[in-house]
Design a protein around this motif. Structure first.
Motif, PDB file in Angstrom:
ATOM      1  N   THR A   9      -2.609  16.145 -16.631  1.00  0.00           N
ATOM      2  CA  THR A   9      -3.410  14.931 -16.559  1.00  0.00           C
ATOM      3  C   THR A   9      -2.652  13.735 -17.126  1.00  0.00           C
ATOM      4  OG1 THR A   9      -5.421  16.243 -16.765  1.00  0.00           O
ATOM      5  CG2 THR A   9      -5.609  13.905 -17.229  1.00  0.00           C
ATOM      6  N   TRP A  10      -2.046  13.896 -18.284  1.00  0.00           N
ATOM      7  CA  TRP A  10      -1.311  12.777 -18.876  1.00  0.00           C
ATOM      8  C   TRP A  10      -0.068  12.434 -18.080  1.00  0.00           C
ATOM      9  CZ3 TRP A  10      -3.806   9.532 -21.507  1.00  0.00           C
ATOM     10  CH2 TRP A  10      -4.862   9.941 -22.307  1.00  0.00           C
ATOM     11  N   PHE A  11       0.563  13.420 -17.455  1.00  0.00           N
ATOM     12  CA  PHE A  11       1.705  13.129 -16.583  1.00  0.00           C
ATOM     13  C   PHE A  11       1.261  12.292 -15.390  1.00  0.00           C
ATOM     14  CE2 PHE A  11       4.229  14.304 -12.830  1.00  0.00           C
ATOM     15  CZ  PHE A  11       5.447  13.780 -13.227  1.00  0.00           C
ATOM     16  N   PHE A  12       0.137  12.648 -14.790  1.00  0.00           N
ATOM     17  CA  PHE A  12      -0.368  11.867 -13.651  1.00  0.00           C
ATOM     18  C   PHE A  12      -0.808  10.471 -14.080  1.00  0.00           C
ATOM     19  CE2 PHE A  12      -1.385  15.931 -11.180  1.00  0.00           C
ATOM     20  CZ  PHE A  12      -0.209  15.833 -10.468  1.00  0.00           C
ATOM     21  N   VAL A  13      -1.345  10.325 -15.276  1.00  0.00           N
ATOM     22  CA  VAL A  13      -1.691   9.001 -15.782  1.00  0.00           C
ATOM     23  C   VAL A  13      -0.427   8.145 -15.885  1.00  0.00           C
ATOM     24  CG1 VAL A  13      -2.455   7.755 -17.849  1.00  0.00           C
ATOM     25  CG2 VAL A  13      -3.796   9.649 -16.966  1.00  0.00           C
ATOM     26  N   PHE A  14       0.644   8.722 -16.395  1.00  0.00           N
ATOM     27  CA  PHE A  14       1.918   8.009 -16.495  1.00  0.00           C
ATOM     28  C   PHE A  14       2.442   7.620 -15.117  1.00  0.00           C
ATOM     29  CE2 PHE A  14       6.588   8.353 -16.392  1.00  0.00           C
ATOM     30  CZ  PHE A  14       6.894   7.253 -17.175  1.00  0.00           C
ATOM     31  N   VAL A  15       2.409   8.551 -14.163  1.00  0.00           N
ATOM     32  CA  VAL A  15       2.918   8.279 -12.816  1.00  0.00           C
ATOM     33  C   VAL A  15       2.095   7.190 -12.128  1.00  0.00           C
ATOM     34  CG1 VAL A  15       3.201   9.282 -10.511  1.00  0.00           C
ATOM     35  CG2 VAL A  15       3.996  10.520 -12.511  1.00  0.00           C
ATOM     36  N   VAL A  16       0.785   7.245 -12.247  1.00  0.00           N
ATOM     37  CA  VAL A  16      -0.071   6.242 -11.596  1.00  0.00           C
ATOM     38  C   VAL A  16       0.136   4.868 -12.224  1.00  0.00           C
ATOM     39  CG1 VAL A  16      -2.471   5.525 -11.283  1.00  0.00           C
ATOM     40  CG2 VAL A  16      -1.781   7.837 -10.720  1.00  0.00           C
ATOM     41  N   SER A  17       0.230   4.802 -13.538  1.00  0.00           N
ATOM     42  CA  SER A  17       0.429   3.491 -14.167  1.00  0.00           C
ATOM     43  C   SER A  17       1.808   2.927 -13.852  1.00  0.00           C
ATOM     44  CB  SER A  17       0.225   3.588 -15.674  1.00  0.00           C
ATOM     45  OG  SER A  17       1.182   4.442 -16.251  1.00  0.00           O
ATOM     46  N   LEU A  18       2.813   3.777 -13.806  1.00  0.00           N
ATOM     47  CA  LEU A  18       4.156   3.322 -13.449  1.00  0.00           C
ATOM     48  C   LEU A  18       4.205   2.846 -11.998  1.00  0.00           C
ATOM     49  CD1 LEU A  18       7.103   3.155 -14.554  1.00  0.00           C
ATOM     50  CD2 LEU A  18       7.460   5.383 -13.484  1.00  0.00           C
ATOM     51  N   SER A  19       3.602   3.605 -11.106  1.00  0.00           N
ATOM     52  CA  SER A  19       3.644   3.223  -9.694  1.00  0.00           C
ATOM     53  C   SER A  19       2.843   1.960  -9.425  1.00  0.00           C
ATOM     54  CB  SER A  19       3.142   4.360  -8.812  1.00  0.00           C
ATOM     55  OG  SER A  19       1.764   4.568  -9.004  1.00  0.00           O
ATOM     56  N   SER A  20       1.701   1.788 -10.091  1.00  0.00           N
ATOM     57  CA  SER A  20       0.934   0.560  -9.863  1.00  0.00           C
ATOM     58  C   SER A  20       1.660  -0.637 -10.443  1.00  0.00           C
ATOM     59  CB  SER A  20      -0.469   0.680 -10.443  1.00  0.00           C
ATOM     60  OG  SER A  20      -0.432   0.719 -11.845  1.00  0.00           O
ATOM     61  N   GLY A  21       2.392  -0.452 -11.527  1.00  0.00           N
ATOM     62  CA  GLY A  21       3.188  -1.545 -12.084  1.00  0.00           C
ATOM     63  C   GLY A  21       4.355  -1.921 -11.195  1.00  0.00           C
ATOM     64  N   ILE A  22       4.983  -0.925 -10.606  1.00  0.00           N
ATOM     65  CA  ILE A  22       6.131  -1.185  -9.737  1.00  0.00           C
ATOM     66  C   ILE A  22       5.691  -1.739  -8.390  1.00  0.00           C
ATOM     67  CG2 ILE A  22       7.982  -0.043  -8.446  1.00  0.00           C
ATOM     68  CD1 ILE A  22       8.367   1.785 -10.858  1.00  0.00           C
ATOM     69  N   LEU A  23       4.594  -1.237  -7.848  1.00  0.00           N
ATOM     70  CA  LEU A  23       4.163  -1.642  -6.514  1.00  0.00           C
ATOM     71  C   LEU A  23       3.454  -2.993  -6.467  1.00  0.00           C
ATOM     72  CD1 LEU A  23       2.918   1.708  -4.983  1.00  0.00           C
ATOM     73  CD2 LEU A  23       4.971   0.438  -4.411  1.00  0.00           C
ATOM     74  N   CYS A  24       3.174  -3.604  -7.613  1.00  0.00           N
ATOM     75  CA  CYS A  24       2.494  -4.904  -7.564  1.00  0.00           C
ATOM     76  C   CYS A  24       3.413  -5.990  -7.021  1.00  0.00           C
ATOM     77  CB  CYS A  24       1.929  -5.268  -8.926  1.00  0.00           C
ATOM     78  SG  CYS A  24       3.136  -5.645 -10.183  1.00  0.00           S
ATOM     79  N   ILE A  25       4.700  -5.888  -7.242  1.00  0.00           N
ATOM     80  CA  ILE A  25       5.636  -6.893  -6.709  1.00  0.00           C
ATOM     81  C   ILE A  25       5.736  -6.804  -5.188  1.00  0.00           C
ATOM     82  CG2 ILE A  25       8.043  -7.674  -6.730  1.00  0.00           C
ATOM     83  CD1 ILE A  25       8.081  -6.811  -9.696  1.00  0.00           C
ATOM     84  N   PRO A  26       5.977  -5.624  -4.586  1.00  0.00           N
ATOM     85  CA  PRO A  26       5.975  -5.572  -3.118  1.00  0.00           C
ATOM     86  C   PRO A  26       4.625  -5.924  -2.510  1.00  0.00           C
ATOM     87  CG  PRO A  26       6.968  -3.583  -3.984  1.00  0.00           C
ATOM     88  CD  PRO A  26       6.415  -4.345  -5.145  1.00  0.00           C
ATOM     89  N   ALA A  27       3.536  -5.623  -3.216  1.00  0.00           N
ATOM     90  CA  ALA A  27       2.217  -5.990  -2.699  1.00  0.00           C
ATOM     91  C   ALA A  27       2.063  -7.501  -2.644  1.00  0.00           C
ATOM     92  CB  ALA A  27       1.121  -5.374  -3.569  1.00  0.00           C
ATOM     93  N   ALA A  28       2.527  -8.189  -3.659  1.00  0.00           N
ATOM     94  CA  ALA A  28       2.453  -9.653  -3.660  1.00  0.00           C
ATOM     95  C   ALA A  28       3.327 -10.242  -2.561  1.00  0.00           C
ATOM     96  CB  ALA A  28       2.864 -10.197  -5.020  1.00  0.00           C
ATOM     97  N   ILE A  29       4.520  -9.693  -2.389  1.00  0.00           N
ATOM     98  CA  ILE A  29       5.424 -10.187  -1.333  1.00  0.00           C
ATOM     99  C   ILE A  29       4.814  -9.949   0.042  1.00  0.00           C
ATOM    100  CG2 ILE A  29       7.674  -9.817  -0.254  1.00  0.00           C
ATOM    101  CD1 ILE A  29       8.751  -9.243  -3.100  1.00  0.00           C
TER     102      ILE A  29
END
Length: 102
Positions: free
Chosen positions: A26-46
């Protein structure tokens, strides 16, 4: 009754590794989801800005498609769905823990 105490102790021993693995996963998936949402916000804005540009300049359907893709990869799209699923997994883990260790 001594049988109930022994059965409860046996359940605690059997479910302890399962609860530990569930906590780590569960904590690993929390880390992966937070990392991916942080990284994907830039391409989403573009993609969002590019989609708006395409709507006004070229084609409404292509621009709307880009806006949908931008929404899906933004923190409010698929990462929010993954966060909701992770919350349900947390609830399951705590319910199982309370049922066994009650």
């Amino acid at each position: 009754n001594w049988r109930d105490i022994d059965m409860r102790f046996l359940l605690k021993i059997l479910f302890a590794p399962i609860l530990a693995v569930l906590a780590v996963v569960t904590w690993f998936f929390v880390f992966v989801v937070s990392l991916s949402s942080g990284i994907l916000c830039i391409p989403a804005a573009i993609l969002g800005f590019f989609g708006l540009f395409i709507i006004f300049v070229d084609s409404v359907s292509y621009g709307a498609g880009l806006l949908v893709i931008a929404f899906l990869i933004s923190p409010y799209g698929l990462p929010m769905l993954a966060t909701w699923l992770l919350a349900k997994l947390h609830v399951l883990r705590y319910m199982l823990r309370d049922w066994i260790y009650g």
